[in-house]
Design a protein around this motif. Structure first.
Motif, PDB file in Angstrom:
ATOM      1  N   UNK A   1       0.741  -1.246  -0.047  1.00 56.87           N
ATOM      2  CA  UNK A   1      -0.041   0.277  -0.022  1.00 56.87           C
ATOM      3  C   UNK A   1       0.936   1.246   0.175  1.00 56.87           C
ATOM      4  N   UNK A   2       0.871   2.157  -0.960  1.00 56.85           N
ATOM      5  CA  UNK A   2       1.310   3.490  -1.092  1.00 56.85           C
ATOM      6  C   UNK A   2       2.498   3.355  -1.867  1.00 56.85           C
ATOM      7  N   UNK A   3       2.924   2.317  -2.545  1.00 57.65           N
ATOM      8  CA  UNK A   3       4.266   2.213  -3.080  1.00 57.65           C
ATOM      9  C   UNK A   3       4.232   2.618  -4.417  1.00 57.65           C
ATOM     10  N   UNK A   4       3.027   2.356  -5.275  1.00 62.27           N
ATOM     11  CA  UNK A   4       2.838   2.940  -6.759  1.00 62.27           C
ATOM     12  C   UNK A   4       2.410   4.306  -6.809  1.00 62.27           C
ATOM     13  N   UNK A   5       1.616   4.726  -5.627  1.00 61.13           N
ATOM     14  CA  UNK A   5       1.084   6.020  -5.792  1.00 61.13           C
ATOM     15  C   UNK A   5       2.181   7.142  -5.320  1.00 61.13           C
ATOM     16  N   UNK A   6       2.936   6.809  -4.268  1.00 59.84           N
ATOM     17  CA  UNK A   6       3.783   7.753  -3.377  1.00 59.84           C
ATOM     18  C   UNK A   6       4.834   8.045  -4.082  1.00 59.84           C
ATOM     19  N   UNK A   7       5.596   7.352  -5.257  1.00 61.11           N
ATOM     20  CA  UNK A   7       6.679   7.208  -5.780  1.00 61.11           C
ATOM     21  C   UNK A   7       6.718   7.376  -7.328  1.00 61.11           C
ATOM     22  N   UNK A   8       7.148   8.486  -7.948  1.00 60.75           N
ATOM     23  CA  UNK A   8       6.983   8.516  -9.277  1.00 60.75           C
ATOM     24  C   UNK A   8       7.835   7.670 -10.087  1.00 60.75           C
ATOM     25  N   UNK A   9       7.177   6.878 -11.101  1.00 61.49           N
ATOM     26  CA  UNK A   9       8.011   6.261 -12.008  1.00 61.49           C
ATOM     27  C   UNK A   9       7.885   4.644 -11.581  1.00 61.49           C
ATOM     28  N   UNK A  10       7.289   4.386 -10.604  1.00 54.36           N
ATOM     29  CA  UNK A  10       7.260   3.063  -9.966  1.00 54.36           C
ATOM     30  C   UNK A  10       6.400   2.190 -10.884  1.00 54.36           C
ATOM     31  N   UNK A  11       5.159   2.570 -11.393  1.00 56.90           N
ATOM     32  CA  UNK A  11       4.444   1.938 -12.100  1.00 56.90           C
ATOM     33  C   UNK A  11       5.157   1.531 -13.435  1.00 56.90           C
ATOM     34  N   UNK A  12       5.576   2.326 -13.941  1.00 61.24           N
ATOM     35  CA  UNK A  12       6.517   2.028 -15.384  1.00 61.24           C
ATOM     36  C   UNK A  12       7.378   1.119 -15.201  1.00 61.24           C
ATOM     37  N   UNK A  13       8.380   1.435 -13.986  1.00 60.98           N
ATOM     38  CA  UNK A  13       9.227   0.429 -13.657  1.00 60.98           C
ATOM     39  C   UNK A  13       8.840  -1.098 -13.403  1.00 60.98           C
ATOM     40  N   UNK A  14       7.987  -1.109 -12.842  1.00 63.90           N
ATOM     41  CA  UNK A  14       7.348  -2.552 -12.519  1.00 63.90           C
ATOM     42  C   UNK A  14       6.829  -3.046 -13.678  1.00 63.90           C
ATOM     43  N   UNK A  15       6.047  -2.596 -14.430  1.00 64.86           N
ATOM     44  CA  UNK A  15       5.460  -2.859 -15.911  1.00 64.86           C
ATOM     45  C   UNK A  15       6.759  -3.706 -16.642  1.00 64.86           C
ATOM     46  N   UNK A  16       7.972  -2.440 -16.609  1.00 65.84           N
ATOM     47  CA  UNK A  16       8.952  -3.143 -17.423  1.00 65.84           C
ATOM     48  C   UNK A  16       9.515  -4.341 -16.950  1.00 65.84           C
ATOM     49  N   UNK A  17       9.671  -4.473 -15.609  1.00 66.51           N
ATOM     50  CA  UNK A  17      10.386  -5.614 -14.968  1.00 66.51           C
ATOM     51  C   UNK A  17       9.303  -7.014 -15.115  1.00 66.51           C
ATOM     52  N   UNK A  18       8.033  -6.660 -15.057  1.00 65.23           N
ATOM     53  CA  UNK A  18       7.352  -7.884 -15.207  1.00 65.23           C
ATOM     54  C   UNK A  18       7.202  -8.281 -16.720  1.00 65.23           C
ATOM     55  N   UNK A  19       7.317  -7.580 -17.584  1.00 70.21           N
ATOM     56  CA  UNK A  19       7.391  -7.738 -18.937  1.00 70.21           C
ATOM     57  C   UNK A  19       8.561  -8.720 -19.392  1.00 70.21           C
ATOM     58  N   UNK A  20       9.668  -8.442 -18.774  1.00 67.95           N
ATOM     59  CA  UNK A  20      10.719  -9.116 -18.845  1.00 67.95           C
ATOM     60  C   UNK A  20      10.824 -10.699 -18.489  1.00 67.95           C
ATOM     61  N   UNK A  21       9.735 -10.782 -17.646  1.00 65.02           N
ATOM     62  CA  UNK A  21       9.590 -12.115 -17.211  1.00 65.02           C
ATOM     63  C   UNK A  21       8.438 -12.903 -17.703  1.00 65.02           C
ATOM     64  N   UNK A  22       7.766 -12.411 -18.921  1.00 67.18           N
ATOM     65  CA  UNK A  22       6.944 -12.946 -19.531  1.00 67.18           C
ATOM     66  C   UNK A  22       7.335 -13.351 -20.924  1.00 67.18           C
ATOM     67  N   UNK A  23       7.044 -14.669 -21.233  1.00 70.02           N
ATOM     68  CA  UNK A  23       7.662 -15.347 -22.622  1.00 70.02           C
ATOM     69  C   UNK A  23       7.249 -14.303 -23.816  1.00 70.02           C
ATOM     70  N   UNK A  24       8.289 -13.844 -24.670  1.00 70.57           N
ATOM     71  CA  UNK A  24       8.253 -12.827 -25.519  1.00 70.57           C
ATOM     72  C   UNK A  24       7.097 -13.185 -26.758  1.00 70.57           C
ATOM     73  N   UNK A  25       6.417 -14.246 -26.895  1.00 69.03           N
ATOM     74  CA  UNK A  25       5.357 -14.301 -27.925  1.00 69.03           C
ATOM     75  C   UNK A  25       3.890 -14.212 -27.231  1.00 69.03           C
ATOM     76  N   UNK A  26       4.088 -14.230 -26.022  1.00 67.51           N
ATOM     77  CA  UNK A  26       2.788 -14.017 -25.237  1.00 67.51           C
ATOM     78  C   UNK A  26       2.449 -12.289 -25.169  1.00 67.51           C
ATOM     79  N   UNK A  27       1.199 -12.171 -25.555  1.00 69.19           N
ATOM     80  CA  UNK A  27       0.650 -10.716 -25.530  1.00 69.19           C
ATOM     81  C   UNK A  27       0.265 -10.687 -23.981  1.00 69.19           C
ATOM     82  N   UNK A  28       0.630  -9.421 -23.530  1.00 70.16           N
ATOM     83  CA  UNK A  28       0.442  -9.415 -21.997  1.00 70.16           C
ATOM     84  C   UNK A  28      -0.307  -7.984 -21.864  1.00 70.16           C
ATOM     85  N   UNK A  29      -1.332  -8.078 -20.840  1.00 66.05           N
ATOM     86  CA  UNK A  29      -1.878  -6.788 -20.245  1.00 66.05           C
ATOM     87  C   UNK A  29      -1.512  -6.851 -18.760  1.00 66.05           C
ATOM     88  N   UNK A  30      -0.477  -5.522 -18.769  1.00 65.04           N
ATOM     89  CA  UNK A  30      -0.128  -5.592 -17.248  1.00 65.04           C
ATOM     90  C   UNK A  30      -0.677  -4.451 -16.479  1.00 65.04           C
TER      91      UNK A  30
END
Length: 211
Positions: A163-192
């Motif tokens: 709680x408060x991690x994504x809303x209280x610090x700028x750029x967290x959402x984008x950074x987490x989305x990028x990290x999670x996307x690296x852990x998903x197979x490249x051929x899989x379309x993902x909605x994060x």
């Protein structure tokens, strides 16, 4: 005689600074100084300067194994070791999450591209909770006897951060989305989706320790 030497005065007449006593079993250069060179306090004072300079280096060498342990290494050394394993983590990941990534090591990388690996990443490195919805790997035909029409595999990933991690610090959402996307197979379309968790039972404020 030792007491008299410690009470000696500086040539200018001012009282000399007492020489620290030797610690039994220490690696001080003064401890290996022959007694014949210890008449008076000049040698003790001269060698004490080298001891003060070398003490941090000797201490580091004595504790070298602690620098290569994910639980005891300094934070900057943890980042260095993560570089050895090719684990790139965004700045929003705290010290505990970085240490957990190092502790999980081959297990985390061995499960990369799987739901289990993604769950480990979110729980132990990001300190959050994962909700995963997969399309599955089956194909269907549009009519009887028709050839199956393969559709693109899709996955919906919802990461719930403390709680408060994504809303209280700028750029967290984008950074987490990028990290999670690296852990998903490249051929899989993902909605994060990344959001704060409102579950009061979730441990808040940082990643939990990996076991």
């Amino acid at each position: 005689m030792e007491e008299r030497r410690r009470r000696a005065t500086h040539p200018t007449g001012a009282p000399a600074t007492p020489v620290p006593p030797l610690v039994p079993g220490s690696r001080s250069l003064r401890a290996i100084l022959p007694e014949s060179y210890r008449q008076g306090d000049f040698a003790d004072r001269f060698i004490a300067g080298f001891d003060d300079t070398l003490a941090p280096l000797i201490t580091t060498l004595d504790c070298l194994d602690g620098y290569f342990s994910a639980r005891t290494a300094p934070d900057d050394f943890v980042d260095w070791m993560l570089g050895w394993t090719g684990t790139a983590l965004p700045r929003c990941v705290g010290p505990t999450g970085r240490r957990n990534a190092l502790l999980l090591g081959h297990r985390l990388h061995g499960l990369r591209g799987t739901g289990t690996g993604l769950d480990l990443l979110v729980r132990h490195v990001l300190g959050g909770r994962l909700e995963l919805f997969e399309s599955g790997g089956t194909h269907h035909s549009s009519g009887p006897g028709g050839a199956p029409v393969p559709g693109p595999a899709r996955v919906r990933v919802r990461v719930l951060l403390p709680y408060g991690m994504s809303g209280g610090r700028p750029g967290v959402v984008k950074d987490v989305e990028g990290l999670v996307r690296e852990w998903i197979p490249a051929h899989v379309a993902a909605e994060i989706t990344v959001a704060d968790d409102t579950d009061p039972l979730l441990v808040r404020g940082g990643a939990r320790g990996a076991r």
